[in-house]
Design a protein around this motif. Structure first.
Motif, PDB file in Angstrom:
ATOM      1  N   GLU A 144      -1.858   8.319  -0.386  1.00  0.00           N
ATOM      2  CA  GLU A 144      -2.563   8.502  -1.664  1.00  0.00           C
ATOM      3  C   GLU A 144      -2.811   7.175  -2.382  1.00  0.00           C
ATOM      4  N   TYR A 145      -1.815   6.295  -2.416  1.00  0.00           N
ATOM      5  CA  TYR A 145      -1.900   5.082  -3.229  1.00  0.00           C
ATOM      6  C   TYR A 145      -2.273   3.821  -2.452  1.00  0.00           C
ATOM      7  N   ALA A 146      -2.069   3.810  -1.158  1.00  0.00           N
ATOM      8  CA  ALA A 146      -2.369   2.622  -0.355  1.00  0.00           C
ATOM      9  C   ALA A 146      -2.791   3.063   1.047  1.00  0.00           C
ATOM     10  N   GLY A 192       6.190   3.222 -11.859  1.00  0.00           N
ATOM     11  CA  GLY A 192       5.179   2.755 -12.807  1.00  0.00           C
ATOM     12  C   GLY A 192       3.851   2.578 -12.095  1.00  0.00           C
ATOM     13  N   ASN A 193       3.311   1.370 -12.143  1.00  0.00           N
ATOM     14  CA  ASN A 193       2.037   1.062 -11.481  1.00  0.00           C
ATOM     15  C   ASN A 193       2.221   0.530 -10.067  1.00  0.00           C
ATOM     16  N   TYR A 194       3.423   0.629  -9.531  1.00  0.00           N
ATOM     17  CA  TYR A 194       3.720   0.044  -8.227  1.00  0.00           C
ATOM     18  C   TYR A 194       4.127   1.111  -7.216  1.00  0.00           C
ATOM     19  N   SER A 204      -1.310   3.055   5.383  1.00  0.00           N
ATOM     20  CA  SER A 204      -1.098   4.210   6.258  1.00  0.00           C
ATOM     21  C   SER A 204      -1.962   4.085   7.510  1.00  0.00           C
ATOM     22  N   GLU A 205      -3.237   3.763   7.324  1.00  0.00           N
ATOM     23  CA  GLU A 205      -4.144   3.624   8.461  1.00  0.00           C
ATOM     24  C   GLU A 205      -3.712   2.484   9.380  1.00  0.00           C
ATOM     25  N   SER A 206      -3.256   1.392   8.800  1.00  0.00           N
ATOM     26  CA  SER A 206      -2.786   0.255   9.603  1.00  0.00           C
ATOM     27  C   SER A 206      -1.572   0.642  10.436  1.00  0.00           C
ATOM     28  N   ALA A 207      -0.650   1.363   9.832  1.00  0.00           N
ATOM     29  CA  ALA A 207       0.582   1.743  10.525  1.00  0.00           C
ATOM     30  C   ALA A 207       0.300   2.608  11.748  1.00  0.00           C
ATOM     31  N   TRP A 208      -0.735   3.439  11.696  1.00  0.00           N
ATOM     32  CA  TRP A 208      -1.094   4.282  12.844  1.00  0.00           C
ATOM     33  C   TRP A 208      -1.513   3.460  14.052  1.00  0.00           C
ATOM     34  N   TYR A 227      -0.098  -7.865   6.480  1.00  0.00           N
ATOM     35  CA  TYR A 227      -0.654  -8.794   5.494  1.00  0.00           C
ATOM     36  C   TYR A 227      -2.132  -8.564   5.178  1.00  0.00           C
ATOM     37  N   PRO A 228      -3.003  -8.417   6.176  1.00  0.00           N
ATOM     38  CA  PRO A 228      -4.403  -8.200   5.831  1.00  0.00           C
ATOM     39  C   PRO A 228      -4.631  -6.904   5.032  1.00  0.00           C
ATOM     40  N   ALA A 229      -3.869  -5.874   5.378  1.00  0.00           N
ATOM     41  CA  ALA A 229      -3.999  -4.598   4.674  1.00  0.00           C
ATOM     42  C   ALA A 229      -3.515  -4.729   3.247  1.00  0.00           C
TER      43      ALA A 229
END
Length: 135
Positions: free
Chosen positions: A96-98, A74-76, A102-106, A133-135
């Motif tokens: 695409e959605y968050a 749905g929207n999640y 993705s950038e934080s995980a790198w 958490y901040p992301a």
């Protein structure tokens, strides 16, 4: 020598591997507050080695593949607890959605940690070295 010798080695514990979610829940219910969940171990194992936390039972859930996923519902955007930092960094849906996840995980540690450490463990232990958490 006693204190120096003990640092770097966790106190003894019983290791149990769960192969299903139901089995893991049963074990955690049986052991109660004496148990901790283990998956990648990138946050928990250093805490045990430094004796920042103690445990009588480690319940290993790493083999429960249904907890490792990224999907749109749905929207999640849903991310399973056993999804590794590497999966999050490279997943097309996360990008695409968050994208910030993705950038934080790198930026989490090195490739070995990204391939073993899980988002569930980082969140459960509020690990500052893998803080989503901040992301």
């Amino acid at each position: 020598m006693g204190m120096a010798y003990s640092l770097g080695f966790p106190r003894g514990f019983k290791y149990v591997r769960a192969s299903t979610i139901d089995e893991a829940l049963k074990l955690l219910s049986e052991y109660g507050g004496d148990a901790k969940v283990l998956a990648g171990g990138m946050s928990l194992m250093p805490m045990l080695k430094l004796r920042m936390t103690e445990v009588k039972y480690l319940v290993d859930i790493l083999g429960i593949n249904e907890l490792r996923y990224v999907r749109v519902d749905g929207n999640y955007l849903r991310i399973g607890a056993l999804t590794t930092h590497g999966d999050i960094a490279m997943n097309k849906l996360v990008n695409e959605y968050a994208k910030i996840l993705s950038e934080s995980a790198w930026h989490i540690a090195d490739i070995q940690v990204r391939n073993l450490g899980t988002i569930g463990g980082s969140i459960a232990h509020a690990d500052p070295a893998a803080n989503y958490y901040p992301a």
